[in-house]
Design a protein around this motif. Structure first.
Motif, PDB file in Angstrom:
ATOM      1  N   GLY A  58      43.129  61.320  45.348  1.00 45.68           N
ATOM      2  CA  GLY A  58      43.068  62.269  46.440  1.00 45.68           C
ATOM      3  C   GLY A  58      44.445  62.456  47.053  1.00 45.68           C
ATOM      4  N   LEU A  59      44.849  63.705  47.204  1.00 41.99           N
ATOM      5  CA  LEU A  59      46.155  64.014  47.783  1.00 41.99           C
ATOM      6  C   LEU A  59      45.981  64.751  49.103  1.00 41.99           C
ATOM      7  N   GLU A  60      46.771  64.327  50.083  1.00 35.71           N
ATOM      8  CA  GLU A  60      46.817  64.985  51.386  1.00 35.71           C
ATOM      9  C   GLU A  60      48.258  65.027  51.861  1.00 35.71           C
ATOM     10  N   ILE A  61      48.620  66.115  52.530  1.00 37.09           N
ATOM     11  CA  ILE A  61      49.957  66.214  53.112  1.00 37.09           C
ATOM     12  C   ILE A  61      50.062  65.371  54.378  1.00 37.09           C
ATOM     13  N   ASP A  62      48.978  65.301  55.128  1.00 35.70           N
ATOM     14  CA  ASP A  62      48.961  64.555  56.387  1.00 35.70           C
ATOM     15  C   ASP A  62      48.971  63.051  56.100  1.00 35.70           C
ATOM     16  N   PRO A  63      50.039  62.327  56.451  1.00 35.04           N
ATOM     17  CA  PRO A  63      50.094  60.892  56.150  1.00 35.04           C
ATOM     18  C   PRO A  63      49.029  60.086  56.878  1.00 35.04           C
ATOM     19  N   ASP A  64      48.578  60.560  58.039  1.00 33.01           N
ATOM     20  CA  ASP A  64      47.525  59.844  58.762  1.00 33.01           C
ATOM     21  C   ASP A  64      46.210  59.869  57.983  1.00 33.01           C
ATOM     22  N   ARG A  65      45.918  60.985  57.320  1.00 36.04           N
ATOM     23  CA  ARG A  65      44.705  61.064  56.511  1.00 36.04           C
ATOM     24  C   ARG A  65      44.795  60.135  55.297  1.00 36.04           C
ATOM     25  N   VAL A  66      45.974  60.056  54.715  1.00 39.93           N
ATOM     26  CA  VAL A  66      46.163  59.163  53.574  1.00 39.93           C
ATOM     27  C   VAL A  66      45.966  57.717  54.001  1.00 39.93           C
ATOM     28  N   ALA A  67      46.540  57.355  55.133  1.00 38.79           N
ATOM     29  CA  ALA A  67      46.405  55.987  55.626  1.00 38.79           C
ATOM     30  C   ALA A  67      44.951  55.665  55.966  1.00 38.79           C
ATOM     31  N   ALA A  68      44.238  56.635  56.550  1.00 38.65           N
ATOM     32  CA  ALA A  68      42.849  56.405  56.940  1.00 38.65           C
ATOM     33  C   ALA A  68      41.944  56.207  55.736  1.00 38.65           C
ATOM     34  N   ALA A  69      42.338  56.758  54.584  1.00 41.18           N
ATOM     35  CA  ALA A  69      41.507  56.657  53.378  1.00 41.18           C
ATOM     36  C   ALA A  69      41.720  55.360  52.613  1.00 41.18           C
ATOM     37  N   GLN A  70      42.789  54.640  52.875  1.00 41.59           N
ATOM     38  CA  GLN A  70      43.113  53.473  52.063  1.00 41.59           C
ATOM     39  C   GLN A  70      42.019  52.404  52.019  1.00 41.59           C
ATOM     40  N   PRO A  71      41.273  52.168  53.105  1.00 40.09           N
ATOM     41  CA  PRO A  71      40.241  51.123  53.032  1.00 40.09           C
ATOM     42  C   PRO A  71      39.154  51.382  51.988  1.00 40.09           C
ATOM     43  N   VAL A  72      38.962  52.661  51.585  1.00 39.87           N
ATOM     44  CA  VAL A  72      37.923  52.946  50.592  1.00 39.87           C
ATOM     45  C   VAL A  72      38.514  53.185  49.203  1.00 39.87           C
ATOM     46  N   ALA A  73      39.826  53.044  49.063  1.00 40.85           N
ATOM     47  CA  ALA A  73      40.448  53.177  47.739  1.00 40.85           C
ATOM     48  C   ALA A  73      39.949  52.058  46.828  1.00 40.85           C
ATOM     49  N   ASP A  74      39.845  52.387  45.555  1.00 37.37           N
ATOM     50  CA  ASP A  74      39.369  51.413  44.567  1.00 37.37           C
ATOM     51  C   ASP A  74      40.157  51.631  43.271  1.00 37.37           C
ATOM     52  N   PRO A  75      41.455  51.280  43.310  1.00 38.55           N
ATOM     53  CA  PRO A  75      42.293  51.549  42.138  1.00 38.55           C
ATOM     54  C   PRO A  75      41.861  50.704  40.943  1.00 38.55           C
ATOM     55  N   PRO A  76      42.036  51.219  39.727  1.00 40.42           N
ATOM     56  CA  PRO A  76      42.691  52.499  39.413  1.00 40.42           C
ATOM     57  C   PRO A  76      41.754  53.695  39.446  1.00 40.42           C
ATOM     58  N   GLY A  77      40.465  53.477  39.706  1.00 41.24           N
ATOM     59  CA  GLY A  77      39.512  54.577  39.640  1.00 41.24           C
ATOM     60  C   GLY A  77      39.637  55.568  40.778  1.00 41.24           C
ATOM     61  N   LEU A  78      40.020  55.094  41.965  1.00 37.08           N
ATOM     62  CA  LEU A  78      40.102  55.965  43.131  1.00 37.08           C
ATOM     63  C   LEU A  78      41.295  55.563  43.980  1.00 37.08           C
ATOM     64  N   GLU A  79      42.239  56.486  44.152  1.00 33.30           N
ATOM     65  CA  GLU A  79      43.432  56.238  44.950  1.00 33.30           C
ATOM     66  C   GLU A  79      43.680  57.417  45.882  1.00 33.30           C
ATOM     67  N   PHE A  80      44.490  57.169  46.900  1.00 30.25           N
ATOM     68  CA  PHE A  80      44.850  58.214  47.858  1.00 30.25           C
ATOM     69  C   PHE A  80      46.361  58.168  48.070  1.00 30.25           C
ATOM     70  N   ARG A  81      46.982  59.335  47.941  1.00 30.67           N
ATOM     71  CA  ARG A  81      48.430  59.427  48.080  1.00 30.67           C
ATOM     72  C   ARG A  81      48.800  60.678  48.873  1.00 30.67           C
ATOM     73  N   ARG A  82      50.046  60.707  49.305  1.00 31.61           N
ATOM     74  CA  ARG A  82      50.552  61.884  50.000  1.00 31.61           C
ATOM     75  C   ARG A  82      51.095  62.867  48.970  1.00 31.61           C
TER      76      ARG A  82
END
Length: 259
Positions: free
Chosen positions: A72-96
């Motif tokens: 998942g990509l977002e320009i807003d760094p706050d949204r990226v940071a808020a998503a990190q607790p549900v990241a499950d790499p390598p299957g699901l990641e969040f980046r800016r």
């Protein structure tokens, strides 16, 4: 990393809002992902919460291949940071990242309710940037609950098809699709433009297909009538029964183009 290309979206999202496009993506892009060495999908502009990215990964893992990766990509760094607790790499990641896709080389990009806030003359450049490395792009818009949606399929050569999709029990008339056309088309829905003529044809077929047997049978009859009238309808009854109608993009509008 280079500065993300694009602007922060409103971020509106809801659980299951993108279930229709996700089902289509699994159908249309499943073979591409099955053949890929790295089955990477980018969810561009997932919004204020990461729920639709989580759902996309779960659906593709269940229906296409279990090792699919979603970033998942977002320009807003706050949204990226808020998503990190549900990241499950390598299957699901969040980046800016933005239209440049953070330097990733995905097989597929889903960009929904992103370009709606841009000017029409910015669409071609955004498409070109997202598909430059060979990604297959599914780009469109939907209502807040995901009951009405439209999307374009785009590759490096340009737009390939246009799809209308609806929860048929909630569809009062196909004219409703006009409010959710992709940004490339929404301002072209005027007399003399091909997309306007297409919507008029769908409306006439719907009006002529009234039946006491329910919305699904009416939709199937509508699509069959369109096909019989010479509209180059894609796919077959299995997709039509889901409330989908896809047509080749050249039959709906001439622009924008990517080159």
């Amino acid at each position: 990393m280079a500065k993300p290309v694009g602007a922060v979206t409103r971020g509106t999202t809801n659980p299951n809002r993108l279930r229709r496009v996700d089902a289509f993506l699994a159908y249309r892009c499943g073979p591409l992902l099955m053949d890929a060495v790295d089955p990477l999908v980018v969810d561009l502009g997932y919004g204020a919460t990461p729920v639709t990215a989580i759902e996309l990964r779960a659906r593709l893992a269940a229906t296409v291949r279990p090792d699919v990766r979603v970033v998942g990509l977002e320009i807003d760094p706050d949204r990226v940071a808020a998503a990190q607790p549900v990241a499950d790499p390598p299957g699901l990641e969040f980046r800016r990242g933005g239209f440049e896709l953070a330097g990733l080389r995905p097989v597929v990009v889903r960009a929904f309710n992103v370009l709606r806030q841009y000017a029409e003359d910015e669409v071609a450049a955004a498409w070109r940037t997202m598909t430059a490395a060979g990604a297959f792009l599914v780009e469109g818009t939907c209502d807040e609950l995901g009951r009405i949606a439209t999307w374009a399929c785009v590759d490096a050569t340009g737009p390939r098809s246009l799809t209308f999709s609806a929860r048929l029990a909630a569809l009062d008339h196909p004219a409703t699709f006009a409010e959710r056309l992709p940004k490339a088309l929404i301002h072209r829905n005027v007399p003399g433009e091909p997309v306007h003529e297409l919507l008029q044809a769908v409306g006439r077929a719907w009006d002529a297909s009234a039946t006491p047997f329910g919305a699904r049978q009416r939709w199937l009859a509508t699509v069959a009538r369109l096909r019989d009238d010479g509209v180059p309808v894609l796919d077959g009854p299995a997709r039509w029964r889901l409330g989908e109608l896809s047509v080749p993009w050249p039959e709906t509008t001439a622009g924008p183009v990517l080159h």
